[in-house]
Design an enzyme around this catalytic site. Structure first.
Site, mmCIF file in Angstrom:
data_model
loop_
_atom_site.group_PDB
_atom_site.id
_atom_site.type_symbol
_atom_site.label_atom_id
_atom_site.label_comp_id
_atom_site.label_asym_id
_atom_site.label_seq_id
_atom_site.Cartn_x
_atom_site.Cartn_y
_atom_site.Cartn_z
ATOM 1 N N HIS F 14 0.859 -0.997 0.269
ATOM 2 C CA HIS F 14 -0.070 0.078 0.465
ATOM 3 C C HIS F 14 0.574 1.588 0.078
ATOM 4 O O HIS F 14 2.123 1.202 0.016
ATOM 5 C CB HIS F 14 -0.255 0.196 1.670
ATOM 6 N N CYS F 33 5.806 6.571 4.554
ATOM 7 C CA CYS F 33 4.622 6.064 4.026
ATOM 8 C C CYS F 33 3.978 6.323 2.374
ATOM 9 O O CYS F 33 2.932 5.780 2.174
ATOM 10 C CB CYS F 33 2.954 5.887 5.431
ATOM 11 N N HIS F 39 4.730 0.106 -0.145
ATOM 12 C CA HIS F 39 5.844 -0.664 0.582
ATOM 13 C C HIS F 39 5.090 -1.595 1.597
ATOM 14 O O HIS F 39 3.808 -1.716 0.380
ATOM 15 C CB HIS F 39 6.116 0.343 1.471
ATOM 16 N N HIS F 41 2.979 -4.734 3.972
ATOM 17 C CA HIS F 41 3.139 -5.004 5.223
ATOM 18 C C HIS F 41 2.431 -6.434 5.092
ATOM 19 O O HIS F 41 1.820 -7.429 4.558
ATOM 20 C CB HIS F 41 1.762 -4.045 5.924
ATOM 21 N N ASP F 79 -5.257 -9.915 0.130
ATOM 22 C CA ASP F 79 -4.271 -10.761 0.492
ATOM 23 C C ASP F 79 -2.904 -11.007 -0.899
ATOM 24 O O ASP F 79 -3.728 -11.164 -2.406
ATOM 25 C CB ASP F 79 -3.943 -12.570 1.203
ATOM 26 N N HIS F 80 -1.714 -9.991 -1.016
ATOM 27 C CA HIS F 80 -0.981 -10.473 -2.011
ATOM 28 C C HIS F 80 -1.349 -9.500 -3.066
ATOM 29 O O HIS F 80 -1.607 -10.021 -3.913
ATOM 30 C CB HIS F 80 -1.138 -11.736 -2.419
ATOM 31 N N GLU F 124 -0.932 -4.023 11.420
ATOM 32 C CA GLU F 124 -0.125 -3.736 10.317
ATOM 33 C C GLU F 124 1.304 -3.571 10.926
ATOM 34 O O GLU F 124 1.462 -4.673 9.987
ATOM 35 C CB GLU F 124 -0.584 -1.739 10.434
#
Lengths: 135, 135, 135, 135, 135, 135
Positions: F14, F33, F39, F41, F79-80, F124
């Site tokens: 994100h 950010c 980047h 998480h 996810d992914h 996070e």
């Protein structure tokens, strides 16, 4: 050859410094760990034991026995103590995590049968860890 | 209404006792926590902040700012300190986990905007935890 | 000989693929890790350093110094970055956990005194871990 | 040479005892682990695989494949089972953590390509751990 | 008002089923948790106690006392036991995590002074958790 | 009334920014950010469900069913993925942890029977956490 481990914890105060150094040098080297009034940690200890599994029991060592030895040799000695003031092991030895791990190794080595090999992993914080196996 | 949390840690020495009690009474009540030479802990702290999300940023509070306040108000004050000897907050107050949590709550409450509600969760060890929200 | 470790974390985006492969082959081999818009991880890194304890300080290496080196060589380079797009180390190298660990090993190896042996443990998720020690 | 690991968990009942021993002897050696009605654990398993990284993919082994093998060989066999009653592997073998780790090593060894070296770390509780690498 | 918590663990076997249901129905509802030979878990328990801090001691409750009560009322009762076969509490009650938490709440409620409010958090696995506070 | 929780994880890329702001303002507010290349998480998610225990099964809700809903509504969606580019939920919404938690709450709320109350806890990183219960 297999290895088993028992994890335990102890909570101690300590201070890093050398009495033969000036305050300036102690502060330069040990920084906030040199606080003269001490600080403290929850130490997490893993004692790993290597050896052969007893085919009769399926145990390398009974972990209840290992737990009892760790309690007597390490926890009763260091838990809720000031390592510098209360523990003769650190009267002449700076209680860095490295030195604490080496002392724990020696104490466990003396208490355990020579047929076992030992190693020690010690967490001083969740980010600072030491490993020692006497080699 | 939403809640956000920043987790941090600090490492301190302390001793539980009342100077107006006899050694016998201090030992009976505080047991090994009354070691006169102190012991210590890695304290793990969660500061939870409740409020409304800023629709412009999507932040309830910028966690970098919350981290900075916790660093200044809590970590710089208590980390690598002896709570009894180095911290005026505990000069007249027994540094039990309950009292430490209440002091942290008060310090954070004074430093934070009143529009936020706060709560504190403090781990003294992995098995002993305290929660305080000022109510 | 003793070992000490400093644990740290960094948060990065990445994508697994080979530009010289077809989309079909990349999908077949790398599956959802091949998402063209990237995904990401909180990487947890342990840098282990082996050597001899300095008898004067009781330190193998001052962990504040190790932390500073890790910050400069690893965290400042990879944290809050896209490994594929922002990091020249992975311009020609698929950023699998294996390759990231090998790159971290090389960067730390170049930054650290040759008297130390190093090893790297890298968690990509809580279930996927890589270890590399340059051998 | 590099190592990768996949972590998984399984939940099983077991009892430690030897059918050829008297109740007295079983109780003396295995204590509460000898409860005739069984007790149980959440076992946490790390399977570590050593080998060379494939320069084409950057994988030592695709962890999705390793996960599938662990699922088929270990989890499907032992999860939500009674190790003594449901698992032929422990019909003649006391299901101590040492023996479970050795059985898991053998099952994984048979299922994996010989080019890989393997090691097994098994947590029976958060304080009791076993390591086995077949040597 | 403040809350304190003591964390502990116990290791038990159990099976989810209703004796008045057919095997088909038990399997349909409880799936692999219905294994007739049982499976097991490392249960992690947090007992939270709310009340007022004693201004004399700084304790809400001495956690050594809370630990002793948990040991006597919960751990000695359920640890290394088969919940279905060894524990009268579950003779007529399916030992789901929900029911185990409610039973622990009731046992702790009976053992603790009424001036305290209680809540129970119980981990059956690292991914499955239950909370109960008697309301 | 009782609460049960299922924990899961998902790994996403994100970037925090507002397209209607200048680069300067985005950098000032969102700092690293705001990396334009993203980047990522490992998000850890706890979905807590409150309600009454079914006296017949002893379940508040079958956690296998809750797991299936979380998989379908949350994990398969995020996810992914790149939250900004791949997920319509964040096309007009900055994917801060607060906003992600609120979106997850809404998605779960729509998928779950109204007889249940819900709350969401989202990590996070190991130090940054958000809680939302729709109130």
């Amino acid at each position: 050859m297999i290895k088993v481990c028992r994890r335990s914890t102890f909570n101690s105060a300590h201070r890093l410094f050398r009495p033969d150094w000036s305050d300036e040098k102690n502060n330069a080297v040990f920084d906030k760990c040199n606080n003269p009034n001490y600080h403290g940690h929850n130490y997490t200890l893993e004692v790993w034991v290597s050896g052969e599994v007893d085919p009769e029991t399926g145990y390398l060592i009974d972990l209840k026995i290992l737990k009892t030895i760790i309690q007597k040799e390490i926890i009763d000695r260091f838990d809720h103590r000031n390592l510098n003031l209360d523990c003769p092991e650190f009267e002449q030895l700076n209680p860095t995590a490295e030195n604490i791990a080496a002392v724990i190794y020696r104490l466990m080595r003396e208490a355990m049968d020579k047929k076992y090999e030992l190693s020690i992993t010690l967490w001083e914080t969740e980010n600072n860890i030491v490993y020692f196996d006497g080699k």
